[in-house]
Write a protein that holds these residues in place. Structure first.
Motif, PDB file in Angstrom:
ATOM      1  N   VAL A 167     -53.649   7.008  29.693  1.00  0.00           N
ATOM      2  CA  VAL A 167     -53.539   5.890  30.643  1.00  0.00           C
ATOM      3  C   VAL A 167     -54.591   4.824  30.358  1.00  0.00           C
ATOM      4  O   VAL A 167     -54.347   3.627  30.575  1.00  0.00           O
ATOM      5  CB  VAL A 167     -53.625   6.374  32.112  1.00  0.00           C
ATOM      6  CG1 VAL A 167     -52.532   7.378  32.419  1.00  0.00           C
ATOM      7  CG2 VAL A 167     -54.985   6.942  32.453  1.00  0.00           C
ATOM      8  N   LEU A 168     -55.744   5.233  29.838  1.00  0.00           N
ATOM      9  CA  LEU A 168     -56.775   4.244  29.524  1.00  0.00           C
ATOM     10  C   LEU A 168     -56.420   3.434  28.291  1.00  0.00           C
ATOM     11  O   LEU A 168     -56.896   2.301  28.132  1.00  0.00           O
ATOM     12  CB  LEU A 168     -58.127   4.937  29.337  1.00  0.00           C
ATOM     13  CG  LEU A 168     -58.766   5.474  30.620  1.00  0.00           C
ATOM     14  CD1 LEU A 168     -60.048   6.229  30.309  1.00  0.00           C
ATOM     15  CD2 LEU A 168     -59.045   4.348  31.610  1.00  0.00           C
ATOM     16  N   ARG A 169     -55.609   3.996  27.407  1.00  0.00           N
ATOM     17  CA  ARG A 169     -55.144   3.202  26.266  1.00  0.00           C
ATOM     18  C   ARG A 169     -54.134   2.153  26.724  1.00  0.00           C
ATOM     19  O   ARG A 169     -54.029   1.083  26.136  1.00  0.00           O
ATOM     20  CB  ARG A 169     -54.538   4.108  25.198  1.00  0.00           C
ATOM     21  CG  ARG A 169     -55.573   4.939  24.458  1.00  0.00           C
ATOM     22  CD  ARG A 169     -54.990   5.594  23.214  1.00  0.00           C
ATOM     23  NE  ARG A 169     -56.029   6.334  22.515  1.00  0.00           N
ATOM     24  CZ  ARG A 169     -56.190   7.647  22.567  1.00  0.00           C
ATOM     25  NH1 ARG A 169     -55.356   8.374  23.280  1.00  0.00           N
ATOM     26  NH2 ARG A 169     -57.159   8.246  21.920  1.00  0.00           N
ATOM     27  N   GLU A 186     -44.871   6.744  27.093  1.00  0.00           N
ATOM     28  CA  GLU A 186     -45.543   7.705  26.226  1.00  0.00           C
ATOM     29  C   GLU A 186     -45.265   9.090  26.783  1.00  0.00           C
ATOM     30  O   GLU A 186     -45.420   9.345  27.968  1.00  0.00           O
ATOM     31  CB  GLU A 186     -47.059   7.449  26.201  1.00  0.00           C
ATOM     32  CG  GLU A 186     -47.827   8.418  25.342  1.00  0.00           C
ATOM     33  CD  GLU A 186     -47.494   8.278  23.859  1.00  0.00           C
ATOM     34  OE1 GLU A 186     -47.679   9.262  23.135  1.00  0.00           O
ATOM     35  OE2 GLU A 186     -47.046   7.205  23.447  1.00  0.00           O
ATOM     36  N   VAL A 187     -44.841   9.997  25.923  1.00  0.00           N
ATOM     37  CA  VAL A 187     -44.474  11.330  26.385  1.00  0.00           C
ATOM     38  C   VAL A 187     -45.719  12.099  26.752  1.00  0.00           C
ATOM     39  O   VAL A 187     -46.659  12.198  25.966  1.00  0.00           O
ATOM     40  CB  VAL A 187     -43.699  12.090  25.286  1.00  0.00           C
ATOM     41  CG1 VAL A 187     -43.326  13.476  25.764  1.00  0.00           C
ATOM     42  CG2 VAL A 187     -42.469  11.318  24.909  1.00  0.00           C
ATOM     43  N   ASP A 188     -45.751  12.647  27.965  1.00  0.00           N
ATOM     44  CA  ASP A 188     -46.861  13.476  28.407  1.00  0.00           C
ATOM     45  C   ASP A 188     -46.650  14.886  27.901  1.00  0.00           C
ATOM     46  O   ASP A 188     -46.085  15.727  28.591  1.00  0.00           O
ATOM     47  CB  ASP A 188     -46.949  13.481  29.943  1.00  0.00           C
ATOM     48  CG  ASP A 188     -48.122  12.642  30.432  1.00  0.00           C
ATOM     49  OD1 ASP A 188     -49.092  12.502  29.667  1.00  0.00           O
ATOM     50  OD2 ASP A 188     -48.057  12.165  31.567  1.00  0.00           O
ATOM     51  N   ARG A 189     -47.116  15.164  26.689  1.00  0.00           N
ATOM     52  CA  ARG A 189     -46.870  16.478  26.112  1.00  0.00           C
ATOM     53  C   ARG A 189     -47.594  17.571  26.869  1.00  0.00           C
ATOM     54  O   ARG A 189     -47.243  18.735  26.789  1.00  0.00           O
ATOM     55  CB  ARG A 189     -47.296  16.473  24.647  1.00  0.00           C
ATOM     56  CG  ARG A 189     -46.524  15.469  23.803  1.00  0.00           C
ATOM     57  CD  ARG A 189     -46.949  15.561  22.352  1.00  0.00           C
ATOM     58  NE  ARG A 189     -46.209  14.601  21.555  1.00  0.00           N
ATOM     59  CZ  ARG A 189     -46.745  13.530  21.013  1.00  0.00           C
ATOM     60  NH1 ARG A 189     -48.013  13.273  21.170  1.00  0.00           N
ATOM     61  NH2 ARG A 189     -46.005  12.705  20.292  1.00  0.00           N
ATOM     62  N   ALA A 190     -48.667  17.208  27.558  1.00  0.00           N
ATOM     63  CA  ALA A 190     -49.431  18.219  28.272  1.00  0.00           C
ATOM     64  C   ALA A 190     -48.796  18.591  29.605  1.00  0.00           C
ATOM     65  O   ALA A 190     -49.314  19.414  30.327  1.00  0.00           O
ATOM     66  CB  ALA A 190     -50.851  17.711  28.526  1.00  0.00           C
ATOM     67  N   VAL A 224     -53.849   4.123  36.634  1.00  0.00           N
ATOM     68  CA  VAL A 224     -53.332   5.115  37.587  1.00  0.00           C
ATOM     69  C   VAL A 224     -52.661   6.266  36.838  1.00  0.00           C
ATOM     70  O   VAL A 224     -51.730   6.047  36.041  1.00  0.00           O
ATOM     71  CB  VAL A 224     -52.326   4.473  38.564  1.00  0.00           C
ATOM     72  CG1 VAL A 224     -51.668   5.546  39.435  1.00  0.00           C
ATOM     73  CG2 VAL A 224     -53.021   3.430  39.429  1.00  0.00           C
ATOM     74  N   LEU A 225     -53.139   7.468  37.110  1.00  0.00           N
ATOM     75  CA  LEU A 225     -52.520   8.684  36.599  1.00  0.00           C
ATOM     76  C   LEU A 225     -51.897   9.424  37.771  1.00  0.00           C
ATOM     77  O   LEU A 225     -52.610   9.880  38.668  1.00  0.00           O
ATOM     78  CB  LEU A 225     -53.561   9.568  35.902  1.00  0.00           C
ATOM     79  CG  LEU A 225     -53.063  10.903  35.343  1.00  0.00           C
ATOM     80  CD1 LEU A 225     -51.998  10.677  34.276  1.00  0.00           C
ATOM     81  CD2 LEU A 225     -54.226  11.716  34.774  1.00  0.00           C
ATOM     82  N   ALA A 226     -50.570   9.509  37.793  1.00  0.00           N
ATOM     83  CA  ALA A 226     -49.864  10.223  38.864  1.00  0.00           C
ATOM     84  C   ALA A 226     -49.877  11.718  38.559  1.00  0.00           C
ATOM     85  O   ALA A 226     -49.658  12.134  37.424  1.00  0.00           O
ATOM     86  CB  ALA A 226     -48.434   9.713  38.975  1.00  0.00           C
ATOM     87  N   VAL A 227     -50.117  12.515  39.596  1.00  0.00           N
ATOM     88  CA  VAL A 227     -50.181  13.967  39.443  1.00  0.00           C
ATOM     89  C   VAL A 227     -49.071  14.576  40.290  1.00  0.00           C
ATOM     90  O   VAL A 227     -48.980  14.316  41.498  1.00  0.00           O
ATOM     91  CB  VAL A 227     -51.556  14.515  39.886  1.00  0.00           C
ATOM     92  CG1 VAL A 227     -51.648  16.009  39.604  1.00  0.00           C
ATOM     93  CG2 VAL A 227     -52.680  13.770  39.181  1.00  0.00           C
ATOM     94  N   THR A 228     -48.201  15.370  39.662  1.00  0.00           N
ATOM     95  CA  THR A 228     -47.058  15.893  40.393  1.00  0.00           C
ATOM     96  C   THR A 228     -46.527  17.160  39.752  1.00  0.00           C
ATOM     97  O   THR A 228     -46.716  17.390  38.554  1.00  0.00           O
ATOM     98  CB  THR A 228     -45.927  14.848  40.451  1.00  0.00           C
ATOM     99  OG1 THR A 228     -44.799  15.394  41.144  1.00  0.00           O
ATOM    100  CG2 THR A 228     -45.492  14.436  39.054  1.00  0.00           C
ATOM    101  N   ALA A 266     -42.989   2.459  40.175  1.00  0.00           N
ATOM    102  CA  ALA A 266     -43.974   2.108  41.207  1.00  0.00           C
ATOM    103  C   ALA A 266     -45.225   1.488  40.599  1.00  0.00           C
ATOM    104  O   ALA A 266     -45.966   0.785  41.295  1.00  0.00           O
ATOM    105  CB  ALA A 266     -44.341   3.349  42.009  1.00  0.00           C
ATOM    106  N   GLY A 267     -45.480   1.758  39.310  1.00  0.00           N
ATOM    107  CA  GLY A 267     -46.642   1.157  38.667  1.00  0.00           C
ATOM    108  C   GLY A 267     -47.622   2.132  38.053  1.00  0.00           C
ATOM    109  O   GLY A 267     -48.712   1.719  37.630  1.00  0.00           O
ATOM    110  N   ALA A 268     -47.276   3.426  37.979  1.00  0.00           N
ATOM    111  CA  ALA A 268     -48.173   4.392  37.356  1.00  0.00           C
ATOM    112  C   ALA A 268     -48.248   4.148  35.854  1.00  0.00           C
ATOM    113  O   ALA A 268     -47.282   3.698  35.230  1.00  0.00           O
ATOM    114  CB  ALA A 268     -47.705   5.817  37.634  1.00  0.00           C
TER     115      ALA A 268
END
Length: 530
Positions: free
Chosen positions: A395-397, A100-104, A354-358, A372-374
């Motif tokens: 991520v919750l969906r 899913e594209v993270d548009r934000a 898991v929400l990866a922040v980078t 890795a599993g994010a």
């Protein structure tokens, strides 16, 4: 002389693709992939082809040797199209890979005047090529910076301007940008073409919505894309045929949609309720710790903070969390290693979302993080509670945690396409009145049904359900429309048992529709959001 074609709901210049639409204007039923993914892929491919066409056209017209003004114009056009193509390619690759594209992820601080100059450079060159003129009228009181995704805004304008040029055989295509009521930012594209046909207006914004009798090639994807993108940036659309010929398509951005850092309180109803969620926040930067902790607490979460990867891995091994926000670049143990250890320890269980922040969201980084599993990626800097909450929802969906009911935006008491079409044709002011009157009429019907049921007044039941059939049909609520028709039939028979069975559920459905329309009104027209 060739006949002037009717204007359709199609999109950008070019678009000779043959998608073989069915009688309903849709692609054939996919045999292996979801229809939604196929539609999105088709829309992205449509815009990618338009951008590639511009690159080839610009290169063909650019001359070697010392650059003159015309050559510079062509190279600016190539640069703009190439930038757009790069963004579209990233989104397409993510879509094809199943992500899913993270548009934000993209920071949304756009210098408005340079952005408009780039748009003008690109489309002036295109207009010259087709014997047209492109004009940009930008008022002097425009904001210097807007907080709107430039990629989405450029795709909107590319489709609308391209559509205008496609249907203009001569004259000027004009983009006017000005401030409207309540500090709304208005972008209006006006052409000298034949206007929208009745058939095109009837299918406005539909996927593959080009009328079958249209004399021009195309897929009818353009305004469908524009609608999707306008909703993404919280904009409103207006479509009108002009009295003196031509058409005007407008994108209206309320202040809450374009002002950097401005978010209306009413927006919070779309954010997740994390009041029953245990969330682990693994972040080593003190500023990001404070920011994300405040956002999590605003959403109601119980937040546990750790400052390095080793501490995060140990805590995840010791206790169960509903959600984990993991910074990828941490001391002692990287976020990727933390996520790998967590997934290995979970085995076949439901697992933690898991929400990866980078700050690094290049393709190679994304691939490694997802491998890795994010479940999702949120890019720094985090600019708003909206984007933060939307990332958590995504991520919750994918991995529901059980501590909250994830809201579904796919199930609503009205058909969004029906309503968008009605409001786009009505315009902002008439649209405001339309929504208000529709909600008032529904509340009158609800009160009338309640009174008729209590009094056993079958004539009143028939009259109120007759109105309800029309109202439910106008917003595309087929279930409520069917309930009203059945209740009307029961009142005519008469069938007291069927009336008693149907009436309470019908009243509840009216309540749900009124609530949804009130939220839609607040989102589009409330002073805070404007």
């Amino acid at each position: 002389m060739l006949p002037i074609p009717e204007r359709t709901a199609s999109g950008t210049v070019g678009g000779d693709e043959d998608f073989g639409p069915t009688g309903r204007g849709m692609l054939a039923e996919p045999s292996f992939a979801g229809r939604g993914a196929q539609k999105r892929a088709a829309m992205l491919g449509h815009d990618m082809r338009a951008a590639i066409s511009d690159i080839l056209g610009g290169l063909a017209l650019a001359e070697l040797g010392p650059l003159d003004a015309d050559s510079r114009l062509q190279l600016k056009r190539v640069q703009s199209a190439a930038e757009q193509l790069a963004r579209l390619t990233d989104e397409t690759v993510a879509l094809m890979s199943g992500d899913e594209v993270d548009r934000a992820e993209v920071p949304v601080h756009t210098q408005l005047h340079p952005f408009l100059d780039r748009i003008a450079s690109r489309w002036r060159a295109h207009a010259d090529e087709h014997g047209l003129t492109f004009a940009l009228d930008a008022d002097g009181d425009l904001p210097g910076i807007v907080g709107t995704d430039p990629a989405a805004l450029e795709r909107i304008l590319a489709n609308v301007i391209g559509n205008a040029m496609k249907y203009s055989q001569a004259g000027t295509v004009r983009l006017r940008v000005h401030m409207g009521p309540q500090e709304s930012l208005c972008l209006r594209v006006r052409d000298a073409g034949p206007g929208f046909s009745e058939a095109a207006l009837a299918r406005l914004f539909e996927f593959a919505g080009r009328p079958v009798e249209s004399s021009r090639p195309g897929t009818g994807l353009g305004l469908h894309i524009v609608r999707d993108l306008a909703r993404r940036v919280r904009g409103q659309l207006q479509v009108v045929n002009l009295a003196d010929g031509g058409a005007e398509v407008s994108v209206i951005l309320p202040r809450g949609a374009w002002a950097p850092g401005v978010h209306a309180p009413g927006d919070l109803h779309d954010l997740p309720d994390l009041s029953r969620c245990d969330v682990l926040l693994a972040e080593d930067n003190p500023t990001n710790q404070l920011l994300m902790r405040q956002m999590l607490e605003t959403l109601g979460a119980r937040c546990t903070l750790v400052k390095d990867g080793q501490a995060a891995a140990e805590l995840l091994a010791a206790r169960r969390f509903d959600i984990a926000l993991i910074d990828i670049e941490m001391p002692r143990l990287s976020g990727i290693d933390v996520i790998r250890r967590l997934r290995t320890s979970e085995g076949d269980g439901p697992g933690t979302a898991v929400l990866a922040v980078t700050a690094f969201v290049l393709s190679a980084n994304r691939d490694q993080i997802y491998a890795a599993g994010a479940d999702g990626i949120l890019a720094k800097p985090i600019l708003s509670l909206d984007s933060f909450g939307e990332a958590i929802l995504r991520v919750l969906r994918k991995r529901p945690c059980g501590c909250m009911l994830v809201p579904s935006h796919d199930v609503t008491p009205f058909d969004a396409l029906h309503l968008d079409r009605l409001l786009a044709l009505a315009g902002p002011e008439d649209g405001r009145e339309l929504l208000t009157r529709m909600r008032d009429d529904l509340e009158t019907v609800r009160a009338g049904l309640t009174e008729a049921l209590a009094q056993g007044d079958r004539a009143k039941l028939r009259s109120q359900t007759h109105v309800l059939i029309s109202l439910a049909g106008a917003v595309g609520n087929g279930a409520l429309q069917a309930m009203a028709e059945n209740l009307n039939a029961a009142a005519r028979l008469p069938d007291e048992a069927e009336i008693a069975r149907l009436c309470p559920g019908t009243i509840t459905s009216i309540d749900d529709l009124c609530t949804a329309l009130r939220a839609e009104f607040d989102s589009r027209y409330s002073k805070a959001g404007a």
